[in-house]
Design a protein around this motif. Sequence first.
Motif, PDB file in Angstrom:
ATOM      1  N   SER A 163       0.836  -1.204   0.000  1.00 14.11           N
ATOM      2  CA  SER A 163       0.000   0.000   0.000  1.00 14.11           C
ATOM      3  C   SER A 163       0.868   1.249   0.000  1.00 14.11           C
ATOM      4  O   SER A 163       0.593   2.220  -0.711  1.00 14.11           O
ATOM      5  N   ARG A 164       1.949   1.212   0.783  1.00 16.73           N
ATOM      6  CA  ARG A 164       2.850   2.360   0.837  1.00 16.73           C
ATOM      7  C   ARG A 164       3.622   2.541  -0.475  1.00 16.73           C
ATOM      8  O   ARG A 164       3.741   3.651  -0.991  1.00 16.73           O
ATOM      9  N   LEU A 165       4.125   1.443  -1.034  1.00 18.53           N
ATOM     10  CA  LEU A 165       4.912   1.537  -2.265  1.00 18.53           C
ATOM     11  C   LEU A 165       4.063   1.974  -3.452  1.00 18.53           C
ATOM     12  O   LEU A 165       4.505   2.761  -4.294  1.00 18.53           O
ATOM     13  N   SER A 166       2.847   1.466  -3.539  1.00 23.50           N
ATOM     14  CA  SER A 166       2.012   1.756  -4.711  1.00 23.50           C
ATOM     15  C   SER A 166       1.417   3.151  -4.675  1.00 23.50           C
ATOM     16  O   SER A 166       1.143   3.731  -5.729  1.00 23.50           O
ATOM     17  N   HIS A 167       1.224   3.707  -3.486  1.00 20.35           N
ATOM     18  CA  HIS A 167       0.635   5.044  -3.380  1.00 20.35           C
ATOM     19  C   HIS A 167       1.649   6.121  -3.019  1.00 20.35           C
ATOM     20  O   HIS A 167       1.302   7.309  -2.990  1.00 20.35           O
ATOM     21  N   GLY A 168       2.871   5.726  -2.712  1.00 17.92           N
ATOM     22  CA  GLY A 168       3.899   6.708  -2.371  1.00 17.92           C
ATOM     23  C   GLY A 168       3.696   7.358  -1.025  1.00 17.92           C
ATOM     24  O   GLY A 168       4.153   8.481  -0.806  1.00 17.92           O
ATOM     25  N   GLY A 363       9.198   3.646 -17.095  1.00 17.44           N
ATOM     26  CA  GLY A 363       7.948   4.385 -16.947  1.00 17.44           C
ATOM     27  C   GLY A 363       6.879   3.564 -16.234  1.00 17.44           C
ATOM     28  O   GLY A 363       6.128   4.086 -15.402  1.00 17.44           O
ATOM     29  N   LEU A 364       6.815   2.269 -16.554  1.00 14.45           N
ATOM     30  CA  LEU A 364       5.874   1.380 -15.866  1.00 14.45           C
ATOM     31  C   LEU A 364       6.252   1.208 -14.409  1.00 14.45           C
ATOM     32  O   LEU A 364       5.394   1.200 -13.518  1.00 14.45           O
ATOM     33  N   LEU A 365       7.541   1.050 -14.152  1.00 12.54           N
ATOM     34  CA  LEU A 365       8.037   0.886 -12.780  1.00 12.54           C
ATOM     35  C   LEU A 365       7.604   2.053 -11.902  1.00 12.54           C
ATOM     36  O   LEU A 365       7.038   1.859 -10.817  1.00 12.54           O
ATOM     37  N   LYS A 366       7.847   3.265 -12.366  1.00 11.33           N
ATOM     38  CA  LYS A 366       7.516   4.442 -11.555  1.00 11.33           C
ATOM     39  C   LYS A 366       6.025   4.760 -11.580  1.00 11.33           C
ATOM     40  O   LYS A 366       5.512   5.409 -10.649  1.00 11.33           O
ATOM     41  N   GLY A 367       5.343   4.321 -12.626  1.00 13.34           N
ATOM     42  CA  GLY A 367       3.899   4.529 -12.677  1.00 13.34           C
ATOM     43  C   GLY A 367       3.149   3.595 -11.747  1.00 13.34           C
ATOM     44  O   GLY A 367       2.137   3.970 -11.161  1.00 13.34           O
ATOM     45  N   LYS A 370       4.514   4.257  -7.063  1.00 12.49           N
ATOM     46  CA  LYS A 370       4.614   5.723  -7.047  1.00 12.49           C
ATOM     47  C   LYS A 370       5.591   6.251  -6.006  1.00 12.49           C
ATOM     48  O   LYS A 370       5.973   7.422  -6.057  1.00 12.49           O
ATOM     49  N   ILE A 371       5.995   5.413  -5.068  1.00 15.03           N
ATOM     50  CA  ILE A 371       6.972   5.875  -4.088  1.00 15.03           C
ATOM     51  C   ILE A 371       8.279   6.255  -4.776  1.00 15.03           C
ATOM     52  O   ILE A 371       9.044   7.074  -4.266  1.00 15.03           O
ATOM     53  N   LEU A 372       8.550   5.679  -5.967  1.00 18.05           N
ATOM     54  CA  LEU A 372       9.782   5.992  -6.694  1.00 18.05           C
ATOM     55  C   LEU A 372       9.718   7.353  -7.390  1.00 18.05           C
ATOM     56  O   LEU A 372      10.729   7.825  -7.907  1.00 18.05           O
ATOM     57  N   GLN A 373       8.563   7.978  -7.399  1.00 20.14           N
ATOM     58  CA  GLN A 373       8.464   9.325  -7.956  1.00 20.14           C
ATOM     59  C   GLN A 373       9.005  10.367  -6.985  1.00 20.14           C
ATOM     60  O   GLN A 373       9.402  11.456  -7.398  1.00 20.14           O
ATOM     61  N   PRO A 404      -0.046   0.355 -16.010  1.00 24.14           N
ATOM     62  CA  PRO A 404      -0.555   1.675 -15.618  1.00 24.14           C
ATOM     63  C   PRO A 404      -0.067   2.755 -16.584  1.00 24.14           C
ATOM     64  O   PRO A 404       0.711   2.483 -17.511  1.00 24.14           O
ATOM     65  N   GLU A 405      -0.489   3.958 -16.347  1.00 22.29           N
ATOM     66  CA  GLU A 405      -0.004   5.084 -17.144  1.00 22.29           C
ATOM     67  C   GLU A 405       1.485   5.279 -16.876  1.00 22.29           C
ATOM     68  O   GLU A 405       1.942   5.220 -15.743  1.00 22.29           O
ATOM     69  N   LEU A 406       2.238   5.482 -17.963  1.00 20.99           N
ATOM     70  CA  LEU A 406       3.680   5.597 -17.843  1.00 20.99           C
ATOM     71  C   LEU A 406       4.079   6.888 -17.138  1.00 20.99           C
ATOM     72  O   LEU A 406       3.506   7.948 -17.388  1.00 20.99           O
TER      73      LEU A 406
END
Length: 448
Positions: A163-168, A363-367, A370-373, A404-406
């Motif tokens: 949950s934390r990694l996917s939503h940042g 782009g897929l990885l960071k999309g 989202k924590i990687l953004q 997901p969106e890139l």
Amino acid sequence: MDDSLMMMLSNLLHLHTHLDPATSLLSSSSSSSSAGAGATASSSPASPLSSSSAAAPLLFLTLASLLSLSSPKPSSKASSSKPSKKRKSPPLSPSPDYSISAFRALSTEHIWSLEPPLRDARWRSLYGLSYPVFTTVVEKLRPFIAASNLSLPSDYAVAMVLSRLSHGLSAKTLAARYSLDPFLVSKITNMVTRLLSTKLYPEFIKIPVSRRRLIEATQAFEELTSLPNVCGAIDGSPVKIGRVSSNAYRCRYGYDSIQLQVVADHKKIFWDVCVKAPGSIDDAAHFRDSLLYNRLVSGDIVWDKAINVRGQHVRPYIVGDWCYPLMPFLMTPFNTKGIGSPAQNLFDGMLMKGRSVVVEAIGLLKGRWKILQDLNVGLNHAPQTIVACCVLHNLCQIAREPEPELWRDPDEGGYSPRVLENEKSFYYQGQSIRQGLADDLHHRLSAR
């Protein structure tokens, strides 16, 4: 009865006996009955008590209340229609239904009553991947999480981290959302990402050395680029972090970051990941410091699929942009301005087409994660968090999860790296192979 409750009851009994010895026999009897109750309960801290005997009735009432709390209560069924309220301290030995209750509390919706397609869509919105992929992660990490003596079910811990990694989300935000201690959230995040980046990395991030994988990758890249024997594409990407005092982390885009280097195949699956450099280090220097470079230069990696192209012995190679050094195993463009010969310009266009695979993979990885953004973990835990997300990315790509969106990184910049003295022989060999590939490509496409 829980040990902490027993200790608190014992202390209250001793204090009660000290304040009112006349009731010691009653207190002893009450303590005996509480030990036989055999149920756990949570309690709030006791109020300050007076040392006078007038406090004895208050203590007795407090003790009676605690004993009533310790009496067994009927447990609610896992199929209850209302989500259970999250508890701050989950039981040390959770029942099989506890994880379901935990997920209901995390999701705020009745996921378990939905049809599989709807359930998986909702699961992706919460945790970044479908329920079947989630269970795969949990089952592979369960033995390691169990060995850590974490007083939390494995599936609950993994769900919290995903949950934390996917939503940042930051640890503080996630803790407030689920009524948890921020330190506990950070601790669990660090543990799960460390396990993903060490225990699952060798299983899901592998260099394609088998002939079957090589043939599959080279054929797919040739269909895309018309270039033979391409087995992957390499690129780097800065992962933004919080402000750091050292200027070494300031990347060319103006923010503090850590460098991520990946090699992806035609399915946008990473087969090599390196996170070893602060943001100010360029792609060539990061590559030269990587284990992949050392293994390729030393001949440790043997790709058994060589072909002959216009007299050149061409083994499988990866493609990258002009920021990487030209090697027999790494092809780069002739130039960046399209001022070469027709054969060279055609080669550059096809090479960059192959490179686009790794750009989309990043782009897929960071999309998806989202924590990687904008990475919000401690600097010491940043590399393992990045690698953990790469492992999860591969799991999603292997399972063919919806893309997901890139996420779009800033446009690439930089210059061609200088040729190092110990690389000159590789460079000259790479020049010959590149020109042979360009001439062959031009001849084949012109003859059509």
